[in-house]
Design a protein around this motif. Structure first.
Motif, mmCIF file in Angstrom:
data_model
loop_
_atom_site.group_PDB
_atom_site.id
_atom_site.type_symbol
_atom_site.label_atom_id
_atom_site.label_comp_id
_atom_site.label_asym_id
_atom_site.label_seq_id
_atom_site.Cartn_x
_atom_site.Cartn_y
_atom_site.Cartn_z
ATOM 1 N N THR A 74 12.040 -3.354 7.918
ATOM 2 C CA THR A 74 10.717 -3.970 8.049
ATOM 3 C C THR A 74 9.957 -3.907 6.732
ATOM 4 O O THR A 74 9.363 -4.910 6.296
ATOM 5 C CB THR A 74 9.920 -3.268 9.166
ATOM 6 N N PHE A 75 9.982 -2.768 6.062
ATOM 7 C CA PHE A 75 9.211 -2.637 4.823
ATOM 8 C C PHE A 75 9.936 -3.218 3.620
ATOM 9 O O PHE A 75 9.289 -3.631 2.657
ATOM 10 C CB PHE A 75 8.788 -1.189 4.621
ATOM 11 N N LEU A 76 11.242 -3.326 3.683
ATOM 12 C CA LEU A 76 11.955 -4.068 2.643
ATOM 13 C C LEU A 76 11.609 -5.547 2.711
ATOM 14 O O LEU A 76 11.427 -6.211 1.688
ATOM 15 C CB LEU A 76 13.468 -3.868 2.788
ATOM 16 N N GLN A 77 11.499 -6.074 3.916
ATOM 17 C CA GLN A 77 11.107 -7.475 4.078
ATOM 18 C C GLN A 77 9.674 -7.704 3.613
ATOM 19 O O GLN A 77 9.333 -8.793 3.136
ATOM 20 C CB GLN A 77 11.257 -7.898 5.544
ATOM 21 N N ALA A 78 8.853 -6.675 3.734
ATOM 22 C CA ALA A 78 7.445 -6.783 3.327
ATOM 23 C C ALA A 78 7.247 -6.433 1.855
ATOM 24 O O ALA A 78 6.103 -6.380 1.385
ATOM 25 C CB ALA A 78 6.580 -5.867 4.190
ATOM 26 N N GLU A 79 8.333 -6.221 1.090
ATOM 27 C CA GLU A 79 8.206 -5.774 -0.296
ATOM 28 C C GLU A 79 7.329 -6.693 -1.153
ATOM 29 O O GLU A 79 6.456 -6.186 -1.884
ATOM 30 C CB GLU A 79 9.585 -5.625 -0.947
ATOM 31 N N PRO A 80 7.485 -8.017 -1.110
ATOM 32 C CA PRO A 80 6.607 -8.859 -1.953
ATOM 33 C C PRO A 80 5.123 -8.654 -1.653
ATOM 34 O O PRO A 80 4.314 -8.517 -2.578
ATOM 35 C CB PRO A 80 7.065 -10.277 -1.613
ATOM 36 N N GLU A 81 4.779 -8.611 -0.370
ATOM 37 C CA GLU A 81 3.385 -8.407 0.024
ATOM 38 C C GLU A 81 2.909 -7.013 -0.381
ATOM 39 O O GLU A 81 1.776 -6.845 -0.873
ATOM 40 C CB GLU A 81 3.249 -8.584 1.538
ATOM 41 N N LEU A 82 3.775 -6.028 -0.220
ATOM 42 C CA LEU A 82 3.386 -4.660 -0.546
ATOM 43 C C LEU A 82 3.232 -4.475 -2.051
ATOM 44 O O LEU A 82 2.291 -3.814 -2.519
ATOM 45 C CB LEU A 82 4.433 -3.695 0.006
ATOM 46 N N PHE A 92 -6.050 0.617 -3.076
ATOM 47 C CA PHE A 92 -6.218 1.651 -2.061
ATOM 48 C C PHE A 92 -6.918 1.137 -0.805
ATOM 49 O O PHE A 92 -6.987 1.853 0.201
ATOM 50 C CB PHE A 92 -6.951 2.858 -2.651
ATOM 51 N N GLY A 93 -7.408 -0.079 -0.856
ATOM 52 C CA GLY A 93 -7.853 -0.749 0.352
ATOM 53 C C GLY A 93 -6.767 -1.630 0.931
ATOM 54 O O GLY A 93 -6.622 -1.737 2.156
ATOM 55 N N GLN A 94 -5.970 -2.242 0.063
ATOM 56 C CA GLN A 94 -4.977 -3.212 0.516
ATOM 57 C C GLN A 94 -3.690 -2.585 1.040
ATOM 58 O O GLN A 94 -3.113 -3.041 2.028
ATOM 59 C CB GLN A 94 -4.655 -4.192 -0.610
ATOM 60 N N VAL A 95 -3.195 -1.543 0.366
ATOM 61 C CA VAL A 95 -1.915 -0.937 0.776
ATOM 62 C C VAL A 95 -1.981 -0.392 2.200
ATOM 63 O O VAL A 95 -1.081 -0.676 3.016
ATOM 64 C CB VAL A 95 -1.473 0.150 -0.223
ATOM 65 N N PRO A 96 -3.008 0.387 2.581
ATOM 66 C CA PRO A 96 -3.074 0.850 3.968
ATOM 67 C C PRO A 96 -3.101 -0.299 4.972
ATOM 68 O O PRO A 96 -2.503 -0.198 6.051
ATOM 69 C CB PRO A 96 -4.376 1.655 4.010
ATOM 70 N N THR A 97 -3.764 -1.392 4.615
ATOM 71 C CA THR A 97 -3.833 -2.539 5.519
ATOM 72 C C THR A 97 -2.468 -3.174 5.715
ATOM 73 O O THR A 97 -2.078 -3.523 6.843
ATOM 74 C CB THR A 97 -4.826 -3.587 4.983
ATOM 75 N N VAL A 98 -1.707 -3.321 4.625
ATOM 76 C CA VAL A 98 -0.353 -3.889 4.742
ATOM 77 C C VAL A 98 0.509 -3.023 5.648
ATOM 78 O O VAL A 98 1.231 -3.528 6.526
ATOM 79 C CB VAL A 98 0.300 -4.033 3.352
ATOM 80 N N ILE A 99 0.442 -1.713 5.482
ATOM 81 C CA ILE A 99 1.269 -0.814 6.283
ATOM 82 C C ILE A 99 0.885 -0.856 7.749
ATOM 83 O O ILE A 99 1.740 -1.000 8.631
ATOM 84 C CB ILE A 99 1.171 0.617 5.731
ATOM 85 N N THR A 100 -0.398 -0.745 8.036
ATOM 86 C CA THR A 100 -0.814 -0.755 9.442
ATOM 87 C C THR A 100 -0.577 -2.116 10.089
ATOM 88 O O THR A 100 -0.250 -2.186 11.276
ATOM 89 C CB THR A 100 -2.288 -0.336 9.573
ATOM 90 N N ASP A 101 -0.702 -3.188 9.324
ATOM 91 C CA ASP A 101 -0.397 -4.517 9.874
ATOM 92 C C ASP A 101 1.074 -4.625 10.242
ATOM 93 O O ASP A 101 1.422 -5.180 11.296
ATOM 94 C CB ASP A 101 -0.758 -5.608 8.861
ATOM 95 N N CYS A 121 7.609 9.167 10.143
ATOM 96 C CA CYS A 121 7.411 8.327 8.958
ATOM 97 C C CYS A 121 6.302 8.929 8.101
ATOM 98 O O CYS A 121 5.205 9.214 8.604
ATOM 99 C CB CYS A 121 7.002 6.907 9.343
ATOM 100 N N LEU A 122 6.586 9.099 6.817
ATOM 101 C CA LEU A 122 5.584 9.567 5.864
ATOM 102 C C LEU A 122 5.512 8.568 4.718
ATOM 103 O O LEU A 122 6.481 8.380 3.985
ATOM 104 C CB LEU A 122 5.957 10.953 5.335
ATOM 105 N N PHE A 123 4.356 7.907 4.588
ATOM 106 C CA PHE A 123 4.112 6.944 3.519
ATOM 107 C C PHE A 123 3.251 7.612 2.447
ATOM 108 O O PHE A 123 2.213 8.204 2.770
ATOM 109 C CB PHE A 123 3.349 5.723 4.039
ATOM 110 N N VAL A 124 3.644 7.511 1.185
ATOM 111 C CA VAL A 124 2.832 8.033 0.082
ATOM 112 C C VAL A 124 2.745 6.946 -0.994
ATOM 113 O O VAL A 124 3.764 6.399 -1.428
ATOM 114 C CB VAL A 124 3.429 9.322 -0.509
ATOM 115 N N PHE A 125 1.521 6.651 -1.425
ATOM 116 C CA PHE A 125 1.269 5.670 -2.480
ATOM 117 C C PHE A 125 0.422 6.338 -3.555
ATOM 118 O O PHE A 125 -0.663 6.843 -3.276
ATOM 119 C CB PHE A 125 0.536 4.445 -1.910
ATOM 120 N N ARG A 126 0.949 6.350 -4.800
ATOM 121 C CA ARG A 126 0.220 6.890 -5.940
ATOM 122 C C ARG A 126 0.003 5.790 -6.960
ATOM 123 O O ARG A 126 0.902 5.065 -7.334
ATOM 124 C CB ARG A 126 1.035 8.022 -6.572
#
Length: 261
Positions: A74-82, A92-101, A121-126
């Protein structure tokens, strides 16, 4: 720029330790020891990096690796959007929205109902001097820095049980069950470390944040991961263990109390 994905059904690493450098990140894997009764590996990782950011998804499934495979795909398919969200000024506003969507899509929720088992599942974005995480389940994210160690702070999230994505799904509840947070990194070297619970469940090692900090402060990321895997292997651990470790050097000063300015 790096993209990497793996789930334990592809290569279980039973009785085998593996350390892989992916850009600035070090990935460590041990599927568990067959001598202790292990027969499969249900962990998984998805990793994207950019010029000044990293996005890591760490998974620990049970019953089968199917749920980890579903989330990874699912998240590989969403790679361009992510990637677009990670590059944005308002990341930091957009990444959480992409994940929850992604987690909330009706097609994804339907696929979860038909999958065999479920995964933490543990998501970390730096990005730059900030880090954001979202945790569903019992994987752990640590932030190691000398200023935080002085205050006894290591873990950024808490292990939560009875939370997963999959056939039993914390995201399909009337109110999704998860934890999340955002932190400013400190000036100097920040060591970021993510782990599945195999490391934490090894009773002989009895690992905690202070022990991990003490070990990591003496070696580089690669040697740290090598040491943890070697210790688990020597203690004939059954549960699979997967780690991601990396270092970020921050130039600017973090917030400090006004009476210390």
């Amino acid at each position: 720029m790096q993209t990497f994905s793996w789930t334990g059904d592809q290569d279980a690493f039973l009785d085998t330790t593996d350390v892989k450098q992916i850009g600035s990140l070090v990935l460590g894997r041990l599927g568990g020891m067959t001598q202790a009764g292990q027969m499969k590996n249900e962990d998984g990782v998805v990793l994207f990096t950019g010029e000044n950011w990293e996005f890591v998804l760490l998974m620990d499934a049970h019953h089968s690796a199917d749920s980890a495979k579903l989330v990874a795909e699912t998240f590989l398919q969403a790679e361009p959007e992510l990637r677009k969200a990670c590059e944005a000024v308002t990341a930091f506003g957009q990444v959480p929205t992409v994940i929850t969507d992604q987690l909330s899509r009706s097609s994804f929720l339907e696929a979860c109902r038909n999958v065999n088992g479920e995964t933490a599942c543990l998501f970390v974005f730096r990005k730059d001097a900030y880090v954001w995480w979202l945790s569903i389940g019992d994987c752990l994210f640590y932030l190691f820095h000398s200023e935080l160690e002085e205050m006894g702070e290591f873990e950024q999230n808490t292990r939560h049980f009875y939370e997963w994505i999959g056939q039993q799904n914390a995201w399909s509840l009337p109110v999704p069950s998860y934890t999340t947070g955002t932190r400013q990194l400190r000036k100097g070297k920040n060591r970021l470390f993510m782990t599945t619970d195999g490391l934490l469940e090894c009773p002989v090692l009895n690992m905690n944040g202070q022990k991990l900090y003490d070990l990591l402060s003496r070696v580089d990321d690669d040697a740290f991961v090598q040491r943890l895997l070697s210790d688990l292997e020597s203690h004939v651990v059954r549960d699979s263990s997967t780690f991601v470790c990396w270092t970020v050097d921050i130039a600017e000063e973090g917030l400090i109390p006004s009476d210390k300015l």
